[in-house]
Design an enzyme around this catalytic site. Structure first.
Site, PDB file in Angstrom:
ATOM      1  N   SER A  51       0.891  -1.234  -0.088  1.00  0.00           N
ATOM      2  CA  SER A  51       0.119  -0.066   0.077  1.00  0.00           C
ATOM      3  C   SER A  51       0.872   1.364   0.012  1.00  0.00           C
ATOM      4  O   SER A  51       0.275   2.483  -0.500  1.00  0.00           O
ATOM      5  CB  SER A  51      -1.066   0.213   1.317  1.00  0.00           C
ATOM      6  OG  SER A  51      -1.615  -1.225   1.380  1.00  0.00           O
ATOM      7  N   GLU A  68      -5.677  -1.707  -8.582  1.00  0.00           N
ATOM      8  CA  GLU A  68      -4.617  -0.632  -9.108  1.00  0.00           C
ATOM      9  C   GLU A  68      -3.382  -1.528  -9.620  1.00  0.00           C
ATOM     10  O   GLU A  68      -2.943  -2.119  -8.828  1.00  0.00           O
ATOM     11  CB  GLU A  68      -4.198   0.271  -7.894  1.00  0.00           C
ATOM     12  CG  GLU A  68      -5.739   1.353  -7.821  1.00  0.00           C
ATOM     13  CD  GLU A  68      -5.364   2.052  -6.474  1.00  0.00           C
ATOM     14  OE1 GLU A  68      -5.821   3.337  -6.542  1.00  0.00           O
ATOM     15  OE2 GLU A  68      -4.936   1.696  -5.518  1.00  0.00           O
ATOM     16  N   HIS A  92      -2.613  -3.552  -6.721  1.00  0.00           N
ATOM     17  CA  HIS A  92      -2.944  -3.226  -5.383  1.00  0.00           C
ATOM     18  C   HIS A  92      -4.440  -3.667  -5.063  1.00  0.00           C
ATOM     19  O   HIS A  92      -5.400  -3.026  -6.019  1.00  0.00           O
ATOM     20  CB  HIS A  92      -2.784  -1.707  -5.066  1.00  0.00           C
ATOM     21  CG  HIS A  92      -3.228  -1.182  -3.673  1.00  0.00           C
ATOM     22  ND1 HIS A  92      -4.126  -0.169  -3.624  1.00  0.00           N
ATOM     23  CD2 HIS A  92      -2.602  -1.662  -2.538  1.00  0.00           C
ATOM     24  CE1 HIS A  92      -4.040  -0.029  -2.089  1.00  0.00           C
ATOM     25  NE2 HIS A  92      -3.161  -1.063  -1.421  1.00  0.00           N
ATOM     26  N   ASN A 100      -6.451   5.868  -2.395  1.00  0.00           N
ATOM     27  CA  ASN A 100      -6.095   6.355  -0.997  1.00  0.00           C
ATOM     28  C   ASN A 100      -5.859   8.003  -1.329  1.00  0.00           C
ATOM     29  O   ASN A 100      -5.871   8.817  -0.402  1.00  0.00           O
ATOM     30  CB  ASN A 100      -5.073   5.597  -0.264  1.00  0.00           C
ATOM     31  CG  ASN A 100      -5.703   4.598   0.210  1.00  0.00           C
ATOM     32  OD1 ASN A 100      -6.749   4.464   0.672  1.00  0.00           O
ATOM     33  ND2 ASN A 100      -4.801   3.510   0.249  1.00  0.00           N
TER      34      ASN A 100
HETATM   35  N1  LIG Z   1      -5.397  -5.100   4.600  1.00  0.00           N
HETATM   36  C1  LIG Z   1      -5.807  -4.255   3.821  1.00  0.00           C
HETATM   37  O1  LIG Z   1      -6.775  -3.801   3.595  1.00  0.00           O
HETATM   38  C2  LIG Z   1      -4.788  -4.235   2.626  1.00  0.00           C
HETATM   39  C3  LIG Z   1      -5.213  -3.549   1.518  1.00  0.00           C
HETATM   40  C4  LIG Z   1      -4.621  -3.570   0.249  1.00  0.00           C
HETATM   41  C5  LIG Z   1      -3.002  -3.702   0.274  1.00  0.00           C
HETATM   42  N2  LIG Z   1      -2.683  -4.197   1.662  1.00  0.00           N
HETATM   43  C6  LIG Z   1      -1.183  -4.583   1.652  1.00  0.00           C
HETATM   44  O2  LIG Z   1      -1.150  -6.142   1.548  1.00  0.00           O
HETATM   45  C7  LIG Z   1       0.053  -6.670   2.120  1.00  0.00           C
HETATM   46  C8  LIG Z   1      -0.511  -7.565   3.157  1.00  0.00           C
HETATM   47  O3  LIG Z   1      -1.329  -6.980   4.094  1.00  0.00           O
HETATM   48  P1  LIG Z   1      -2.450  -7.636   5.177  1.00  0.00           P
HETATM   49  O4  LIG Z   1      -3.210  -6.856   5.493  1.00  0.00           O
HETATM   50  O5  LIG Z   1      -2.698  -9.142   4.310  1.00  0.00           O
HETATM   51  O6  LIG Z   1      -1.468  -8.249   6.131  1.00  0.00           O
HETATM   52  P2  LIG Z   1      -1.687  -9.542   7.094  1.00  0.00           P
HETATM   53  O7  LIG Z   1      -0.707  -9.114   8.148  1.00  0.00           O
HETATM   54  O8  LIG Z   1      -3.103 -10.206   7.577  1.00  0.00           O
HETATM   55  O9  LIG Z   1      -0.838 -10.637   6.374  1.00  0.00           O
HETATM   56  C9  LIG Z   1       0.602 -10.696   6.136  1.00  0.00           C
HETATM   57  C10 LIG Z   1       1.109 -12.116   6.098  1.00  0.00           C
HETATM   58  O10 LIG Z   1       2.408 -12.308   5.611  1.00  0.00           O
HETATM   59  C11 LIG Z   1       3.150 -13.020   6.465  1.00  0.00           C
HETATM   60  N3  LIG Z   1       4.548 -12.939   6.118  1.00  0.00           N
HETATM   61  C12 LIG Z   1       5.387 -12.124   6.615  1.00  0.00           C
HETATM   62  N4  LIG Z   1       6.591 -12.197   6.163  1.00  0.00           N
HETATM   63  C13 LIG Z   1       6.543 -13.069   5.309  1.00  0.00           C
HETATM   64  C14 LIG Z   1       7.447 -13.878   4.557  1.00  0.00           C
HETATM   65  N5  LIG Z   1       8.875 -13.308   4.561  1.00  0.00           N
HETATM   66  N6  LIG Z   1       7.132 -14.611   3.650  1.00  0.00           N
HETATM   67  C15 LIG Z   1       6.027 -15.219   3.696  1.00  0.00           C
HETATM   68  N7  LIG Z   1       5.104 -14.794   4.612  1.00  0.00           N
HETATM   69  C16 LIG Z   1       5.223 -13.802   5.246  1.00  0.00           C
HETATM   70  C17 LIG Z   1       2.645 -13.144   7.777  1.00  0.00           C
HETATM   71  O11 LIG Z   1       2.940 -14.393   8.454  1.00  0.00           O
HETATM   72  C18 LIG Z   1       1.190 -12.866   7.427  1.00  0.00           C
HETATM   73  O12 LIG Z   1       0.289 -14.135   7.399  1.00  0.00           O
HETATM   74  C19 LIG Z   1       0.685  -5.243   3.097  1.00  0.00           C
HETATM   75  O13 LIG Z   1       1.727  -4.867   1.934  1.00  0.00           O
HETATM   76  C20 LIG Z   1      -0.466  -4.076   2.986  1.00  0.00           C
HETATM   77  O14 LIG Z   1       0.181  -2.963   2.809  1.00  0.00           O
HETATM   78  C21 LIG Z   1      -3.530  -4.385   2.934  1.00  0.00           C
END
Ligand SMILES: NC(=O)c1ccc[n+]([C@@H]2O[C@H](COP(=O)([O-])OP(=O)(O)OC[C@H]3O[C@@H](n4cnc5c(N)ncnc54)[C@H](O)[C@@H]3O)[C@@H](O)[C@H]2O)c1
Length: 285
Positions: free
Chosen positions: A120, A153, A141, A192
């Site tokens: 993000s 995106e 995204h 955003n």
């Molecule tokens: N949550 C949202 O609404 C949202 C929306 C758009 C984008 N994002 C982006 O998506 C990405 C993930 O967000 P999320 O909300 O799913 O986070 P989350 O914390 O729910 O999940 C992240 C996962 O990554 C795993 N992880 C961490 N390091 C790792 C590695 N080296 N190898 C493999 N797995 C690993 C963790 O164990 C965890 O399960 C981020 O970059 C966030 O900015 C989130």
């Protein structure tokens, strides 16, 4: 042009599990990678229950669910992505972890593979420069929940090849059935960058004492046909997340309308984060 036949998704949290489900349902053999067996198991269960819910609600045939499930593979070792044509990274928003992962993906994936990030806030060019193939690195995204939200995106960096952007745009639009909007590698992308100033303004209006939270939300719902008012939306997103995204935008553009207002800071400091903590601008207890 790279033909996408096999997909890898790294990170099976909120976003990665949804993205993997979307890819598997669209017909792609999809390998899901997590950092440890317990997180992999949590991600596997998350995908399984999401598909089960879709079947229960009549949005997915049981046979299609079984076929999609059979296309999924689960592993804790990224070298399982040695035959991937596209990898979507969706690990935690941690710069060092993402840079390390991109360097590793560069080693283990085929030379033609496209490496995409769901980040993000981290510039795509910086992720690209962590690899030896920055021209094949791009942002994708997705929105939460990825299974439901239609928009993706697509963010080429300054050096991403046009053919890579075209391949990913077609993959998202034609193969996953989402709508792709291609946008520049600037903080906030489209959604955003426009949404956050609106949310921050609603918080400033509340803090001015002119209107209550209920009045502000009702006005925007009934006046603009928004499904949710801005303060309700802040509560849904999480006030800490809203403040964090505002900070990223402010750091990039140094514009007043991206500055997180004092009321937002105080609520975050108080642990009033919205729905997830039971109270934010509204009370959910
Ligand atoms: N949550 C949202 O609404 C949202 C929306 C758009 C984008 N994002 C982006 O998506 C990405 C993930 O967000 P999320 O909300 O799913 O986070 P989350 O914390 O729910 O999940 C992240 C996962 O990554 C795993 N992880 C961490 N390091 C790792 C590695 N080296 N190898 C493999 N797995 C690993 C963790 O164990 C965890 O399960 C981020 O970059 C966030 O900015 C989130």
């Amino acid at each position: 042009m790279t033909r996408i036949e096999r997909v890898g998704v790294v990170g099976a949290g909120t976003m990665g599990s949804g993205i993997a489900e979307v890819c598997a349902k669209a017909g792609f053999p999809t390998t899901v990678i997590e950092s440890a067996p317990e997180f992999l198991e949590t991600g596997r269960i998350r995908i399984e229950s999401s598909m089960a819910k879709a079947v229960d609600r009549g949005r997915l045939d049981a046979a299609d669910r079984d076929a999609a499930w059979a296309r999924l593979g689960f592993d804790t070792d990224v070298s399982a992505l040695s035959d991937a044509d596209l990898v979507v990274e969706a690990i935690s928003e941690d710069r060092t972890a993402k840079f390390g992962l991109f360097a590793r993906l560069d080693e283990v994936t085929p030379a033609h593979a496209i490496l995409a990030s769901n980040t993000s806030s981290i510039p795509i060019i910086e992720l690209g420069m962590a690899t030896g193939r920055p021209r094949q690195v791009i942002g994708v995204h997705f929105f939460n929940p990825a299974v439901v939200q239609k928009l993706v995106e697509v963010i080429p960096s300054t050096v991403t090849e046009n053919a890579v952007t075209a391949t990913v745009r077609d993959f998202v639009g034609e193969r996953l059935g989402k709508t792709a909007v291609v946008t520049a590698d600037r903080a906030g992308f489209v959604v955003n960058r426009l949404l956050i100033p609106y949310l921050l303004q609603s918080i400033e209006l509340l803090d001015s004492g002119v209107n209550t939270a209920a009045e502000i939300d009702t006005a925007m719902k009934l006046g603009c046909a928004h499904p949710m008012g801005p303060l309700e939306l802040c509560d849904l997103i999480g006030l800490d997340i809203v403040a964090g995204v505002a900070d990223v935008l402010f750091e990039e553009f140094h514009e007043r309308h991206y500055a997180a207002p004092p009321l937002l800071r105080r609520l975050v400091a108080a642990g009033h984060l919205g729905r997830k903590s039971g109270v934010g601008f509204h009370d959910y207890s």
